[in-house]
Design an enzyme around this catalytic site. Sequence first.
Site, PDB file in Angstrom:
ATOM      1  N   CYS A 147     -44.835   0.824  -6.936  1.00  0.00           N
ATOM      2  CA  CYS A 147     -45.836   0.620  -7.986  1.00  0.00           C
ATOM      3  C   CYS A 147     -46.263   1.953  -8.593  1.00  0.00           C
ATOM      4  O   CYS A 147     -46.510   2.036  -9.792  1.00  0.00           O
ATOM      5  CB  CYS A 147     -47.040  -0.143  -7.438  1.00  0.00           C
ATOM      6  N   HIS A 161     -45.757  -7.044  -6.967  1.00  0.00           N
ATOM      7  CA  HIS A 161     -47.107  -6.571  -6.665  1.00  0.00           C
ATOM      8  C   HIS A 161     -48.031  -6.717  -7.863  1.00  0.00           C
ATOM      9  O   HIS A 161     -47.596  -6.763  -9.014  1.00  0.00           O
ATOM     10  CB  HIS A 161     -47.070  -5.112  -6.210  1.00  0.00           C
ATOM     11  N   GLU A 219     -50.023  -4.620  -9.236  1.00  0.00           N
ATOM     12  CA  GLU A 219     -49.962  -3.500 -10.181  1.00  0.00           C
ATOM     13  C   GLU A 219     -48.822  -3.698 -11.181  1.00  0.00           C
ATOM     14  O   GLU A 219     -48.993  -3.504 -12.388  1.00  0.00           O
ATOM     15  CB  GLU A 219     -49.754  -2.175  -9.437  1.00  0.00           C
ATOM     16  N   CYS A 258     -48.385   1.195  -3.560  1.00  0.00           N
ATOM     17  CA  CYS A 258     -47.186   1.638  -2.849  1.00  0.00           C
ATOM     18  C   CYS A 258     -46.361   2.564  -3.751  1.00  0.00           C
ATOM     19  O   CYS A 258     -46.661   2.708  -4.942  1.00  0.00           O
ATOM     20  CB  CYS A 258     -46.345   0.425  -2.434  1.00  0.00           C
TER      21      CYS A 258
END
Length: 163
Positions: free
Chosen positions: A106, A78, A80, A103
């Site tokens: 993260c 991801h 992040e 999420c």
Amino acid sequence: MKAKDYISWDEYFMGIALLSAYRSKDPATKVGACIVDENNKIVGIGYNGFPIGCSDDELPWEKEADNINDTKYPYVVHAEANAILNSTKDLHGARMYVALFPCNECAKLIIQSGIKEILYLSDKYKDTDSVKASKKMFDMAGVKYRLLHLKDRKIILDFHSYY
């Protein structure tokens, strides 16, 4: 007299996060993240994609399949996480600009890295267990999060206007 139509810090950093998302090869969801320190200096940028060395031509981009390993989900890093991994300094007290609310996976990385604020544009997955867990952890760890309300502004990048 100085110009009056310049963009705010929030617009600037969210714009960088959104521009970073254009590097993603994900055909369905493009996400970028920008991490900023207490002096408004960018200290990390990332976008969603497969790990370095893992071919984006060989791994699947599908969202659904009979076997989870035939989807993108086990493989995508991801935005992040990539922004944290790409950071250039200690992130304690920093803030992160990201299009989608993070999420739970993260969220754990964000908390562990010392980031203290998340600014986001969309919470479209707010009813998922993942985002509910993120918010629970953020609340417990004292990480602030806020939906970023920006002016109705569209910024168009025209590379040809500079030469």
